[in-house]
Write a protein that holds these residues in place. Sequence first.
Motif, PDB file in Angstrom:
ATOM      1  N   ALA A  75       0.963  -1.322  -0.014  1.00  0.00           N
ATOM      2  CA  ALA A  75       0.357  -0.292  -0.262  1.00  0.00           C
ATOM      3  C   ALA A  75       0.758   1.735   0.044  1.00  0.00           C
ATOM      4  O   ALA A  75       0.837   2.416  -0.724  1.00  0.00           O
ATOM      5  N   LEU A  76       1.936   1.093   0.999  1.00  0.00           N
ATOM      6  CA  LEU A  76       2.622   2.748   0.684  1.00  0.00           C
ATOM      7  C   LEU A  76       3.699   2.263  -0.557  1.00  0.00           C
ATOM      8  O   LEU A  76       3.743   3.997  -0.758  1.00  0.00           O
ATOM      9  N   ILE A  77       3.535   1.662  -1.506  1.00  0.00           N
ATOM     10  CA  ILE A  77       4.339   1.829  -2.662  1.00  0.00           C
ATOM     11  C   ILE A  77       3.462   2.217  -3.852  1.00  0.00           C
ATOM     12  O   ILE A  77       4.076   2.802  -4.566  1.00  0.00           O
ATOM     13  N   LEU A  78       1.817   2.111  -3.310  1.00  0.00           N
ATOM     14  CA  LEU A  78       1.056   2.879  -4.306  1.00  0.00           C
ATOM     15  C   LEU A  78       0.634   4.006  -4.239  1.00  0.00           C
ATOM     16  O   LEU A  78       0.808   5.090  -5.566  1.00  0.00           O
ATOM     17  N   THR A  79       0.850   4.891  -3.030  1.00  0.00           N
ATOM     18  CA  THR A  79       0.883   5.633  -2.591  1.00  0.00           C
ATOM     19  C   THR A  79       1.879   6.516  -3.304  1.00  0.00           C
ATOM     20  O   THR A  79       2.142   7.279  -3.675  1.00  0.00           O
ATOM     21  N   ALA A  80       3.424   6.294  -2.852  1.00  0.00           N
ATOM     22  CA  ALA A  80       4.363   6.595  -3.485  1.00  0.00           C
ATOM     23  C   ALA A  80       4.897   6.569  -4.675  1.00  0.00           C
ATOM     24  O   ALA A  80       5.130   7.695  -5.721  1.00  0.00           O
ATOM     25  N   ILE A  81       4.205   5.467  -5.553  1.00  0.00           N
ATOM     26  CA  ILE A  81       4.142   5.919  -7.176  1.00  0.00           C
ATOM     27  C   ILE A  81       3.547   7.331  -7.859  1.00  0.00           C
ATOM     28  O   ILE A  81       3.858   7.869  -8.565  1.00  0.00           O
ATOM     29  N   VAL A  82       1.720   7.381  -6.682  1.00  0.00           N
ATOM     30  CA  VAL A  82       1.013   8.645  -7.163  1.00  0.00           C
ATOM     31  C   VAL A  82       1.648   9.232  -6.820  1.00  0.00           C
ATOM     32  O   VAL A  82       1.523  10.771  -7.587  1.00  0.00           O
ATOM     33  N   ILE A  83       2.166   9.891  -5.646  1.00  0.00           N
ATOM     34  CA  ILE A  83       2.976  10.947  -5.685  1.00  0.00           C
ATOM     35  C   ILE A  83       3.856  11.243  -6.226  1.00  0.00           C
ATOM     36  O   ILE A  83       4.423  12.377  -6.681  1.00  0.00           O
ATOM     37  N   SER A  84       4.972   9.963  -6.481  1.00  0.00           N
ATOM     38  CA  SER A  84       5.853  10.195  -7.927  1.00  0.00           C
ATOM     39  C   SER A  84       5.806  11.061  -8.751  1.00  0.00           C
ATOM     40  O   SER A  84       6.195  11.944  -9.594  1.00  0.00           O
TER      41      SER A  84
END
Length: 117
Positions: A75-84
């Motif tokens: 879930a953290l990676i999904l959020t990081a992908i959207v933010i990046s």
Amino acid sequence: MEFLLAVVTGLLYAAGLYMMLRRSLVKLIIGLILIGNGANILIFLLGRITKGLPPIIPEESKVFIEAYADPVPQALILTAIVISFGLQSFAIVLIKRAFKVVRTDDLDQMNSIDPYS
């Protein structure tokens, strides 16, 4: 598998840092993208790689008996992908605007005080 991903993470960080230290703004964005991908793989590695085991506790158990896939790093990676993605798109638009005004992507020429040099 974890060792290979750790090596790939290190290579992504090294290549991203190398690209960010160049004088071109385009290379700076490419370096930012590489470091972001390296950070995503690092978060994925911290959650431990487990193949094919969902994080579901059977009704008869109170705790996990076997190794399981941790959903929090995913879930953290999904959020990081959207933010990046948002950061990269903003940076690309900003670079495009700076290139229209200054007519160069070289950071040394952009930093010059004299407009006629």
